[in-house]
Each structure stands twice: as structure tokens, then as C-alpha cells.
Design a protein around this motif. Structure first.
Motif, mmCIF file in Angstrom:
data_model
loop_
_atom_site.group_PDB
_atom_site.id
_atom_site.type_symbol
_atom_site.label_atom_id
_atom_site.label_comp_id
_atom_site.label_asym_id
_atom_site.label_seq_id
_atom_site.Cartn_x
_atom_site.Cartn_y
_atom_site.Cartn_z
ATOM 1 N N VAL A 61 60.602 103.548 32.320
ATOM 2 C CA VAL A 61 59.300 102.888 32.451
ATOM 3 C C VAL A 61 59.306 101.604 31.625
ATOM 4 O O VAL A 61 59.770 101.586 30.493
ATOM 5 C CB VAL A 61 58.165 103.831 31.997
ATOM 6 N N GLY A 62 58.824 100.525 32.222
ATOM 7 C CA GLY A 62 58.750 99.261 31.502
ATOM 8 C C GLY A 62 58.929 98.071 32.423
ATOM 9 O O GLY A 62 58.960 98.199 33.648
ATOM 10 N N ASN A 92 53.330 106.168 36.577
ATOM 11 C CA ASN A 92 52.856 106.911 37.754
ATOM 12 C C ASN A 92 53.816 106.772 38.937
ATOM 13 O O ASN A 92 53.458 107.081 40.062
ATOM 14 C CB ASN A 92 51.450 106.460 38.143
ATOM 15 N N ALA A 93 55.042 106.279 38.685
ATOM 16 C CA ALA A 93 56.115 106.140 39.672
ATOM 17 C C ALA A 93 55.927 104.950 40.611
ATOM 18 O O ALA A 93 56.625 104.829 41.599
ATOM 19 C CB ALA A 93 56.336 107.431 40.467
ATOM 20 N N ARG A 94 54.993 104.040 40.294
ATOM 21 C CA ARG A 94 54.883 102.814 41.080
ATOM 22 C C ARG A 94 55.873 101.798 40.533
ATOM 23 O O ARG A 94 56.147 101.769 39.345
ATOM 24 C CB ARG A 94 53.459 102.244 41.025
ATOM 25 N N TYR A 95 56.421 100.976 41.434
ATOM 26 C CA TYR A 95 57.343 99.939 41.002
ATOM 27 C C TYR A 95 57.040 98.639 41.733
ATOM 28 O O TYR A 95 56.416 98.619 42.788
ATOM 29 C CB TYR A 95 58.808 100.340 41.274
ATOM 30 N N LYS A 96 57.508 97.541 41.142
ATOM 31 C CA LYS A 96 57.470 96.237 41.798
ATOM 32 C C LYS A 96 58.771 95.530 41.440
ATOM 33 O O LYS A 96 59.121 95.424 40.271
ATOM 34 C CB LYS A 96 56.270 95.415 41.349
ATOM 35 N N LEU A 97 59.494 95.081 42.461
ATOM 36 C CA LEU A 97 60.761 94.383 42.285
ATOM 37 C C LEU A 97 60.596 92.987 42.868
ATOM 38 O O LEU A 97 60.360 92.840 44.060
ATOM 39 C CB LEU A 97 61.873 95.143 43.009
ATOM 40 N N THR A 106 59.886 90.199 47.473
ATOM 41 C CA THR A 106 59.207 91.205 46.660
ATOM 42 C C THR A 106 59.245 92.542 47.381
ATOM 43 O O THR A 106 59.132 92.601 48.600
ATOM 44 C CB THR A 106 57.727 90.806 46.426
ATOM 45 N N SER A 107 59.391 93.592 46.615
ATOM 46 C CA SER A 107 59.325 94.951 47.144
ATOM 47 C C SER A 107 58.449 95.737 46.181
ATOM 48 O O SER A 107 58.587 95.611 44.966
ATOM 49 C CB SER A 107 60.742 95.546 47.191
ATOM 50 N N GLU A 108 57.516 96.520 46.716
ATOM 51 C CA GLU A 108 56.719 97.366 45.834
ATOM 52 C C GLU A 108 56.326 98.643 46.543
ATOM 53 O O GLU A 108 56.236 98.697 47.753
ATOM 54 C CB GLU A 108 55.514 96.634 45.262
ATOM 55 N N GLY A 109 56.139 99.679 45.734
ATOM 56 C CA GLY A 109 55.786 100.971 46.298
ATOM 57 C C GLY A 109 56.023 102.068 45.279
ATOM 58 O O GLY A 109 55.662 101.940 44.116
ATOM 59 N N LYS A 110 56.676 103.148 45.727
ATOM 60 C CA LYS A 110 56.929 104.306 44.869
ATOM 61 C C LYS A 110 58.419 104.408 44.569
ATOM 62 O O LYS A 110 59.266 104.053 45.378
ATOM 63 C CB LYS A 110 56.501 105.597 45.578
#
Length: 111
Positions: A13-14, A35-40, A47-51
Motif C-alpha cells: 500500500v502506498g 481497500n485494494a483500489r489502484y491507479k497506474l 492510465t489504468s485504474e480499478g481493483k
């Protein structure tokens, strides 16, 4: 089907800055929430975001969980695609992330 059971290991996490081993590739920033959400995000504008679901590695000798390495499954909620990256902590706040195309990133925690 991954999203409801997605979990992340606390040590990943971070906010992480990803520096590729190939200087011609874009840098990336990976933000992982508890909460297992990410953003790359990438310096090329993608950009990619989701779980995210983190599978913790196993010590092959003792069979115990090994939180220093594992696999990240990323489910992009926009495209519906799932990607995989492997991580291994090399020191405190530093991990090496390898993408599916074998690109390696030295990844440092910003916060």
C-alpha cells in the motif's frame, strides 16, 4: 469476478514511482490503497485504474507465506482487461516490479 475478493498486502500500500530498466520506456506511478483500489499512470499519458489482488509468494522450502514477493493482478475497470505484474522487495520501501513483457522497474515508495 476478482473485484469482490480483491485484497492487497499491507506492505504494498502506498504511492510508488516506477523507473524502467530501459531508459526509452515511460516512467510510471502506481498508487495502491488499502481497500485494494489502484491507479497506474504513465508519462506517456496512459492510465489504468480499478481493483488489485495481491497473491503473496510462498517460501518454496518452508511453505510459509513470503510477503517480500508475489504477484499483482490488476483489473482495469475502464477497459475490462486484467494484467499481471510480479513484485519483489529488494530493500525497505524499494521493490522490483516486472511486467508481463519482462520490463523491470525499480520502484520506490513516495508515501
Amino acid at each position: 469476478q476478482m473485484a469482490p475478493r480483491a485484497r492487497v498486502a499491507p506492505e504494498v500500500v502506498g504511492h510508488w514511482v516506477m523507473q524502467p530498466n530501459n531508459q526509452f520506456l515511460p516512467k510510471k506511478t502506481l498508487t495502491i490503497e488499502g481497500n485494494a483500489r489502484y491507479k497506474l499512470t504513465s508519462t506517456d499519458g496512459s492510465t489504468s485504474e480499478g481493483k488489485m489482488d495481491v497473491q503473496v509468494g510462498r517460501d518454496p522450502v518452508r511453505g510459509r507465506s513470503e510477503p517480500t514477493r508475489g504477484q499483482m493482478m490488476l483489473y482495469d475497470e475502464t477497459s475490462g482487461q486484467t494484467g499481471t505484474m510480479w513484485y519483489e522487495f529488494t530493500s525497505e520501501g524499494v521493490m522490483e516490479i516486472t511486467e508481463m513483457d519482462s520490463t523491470k522497474y525499480v520502484t520506490k515508495r513516495q508515501r
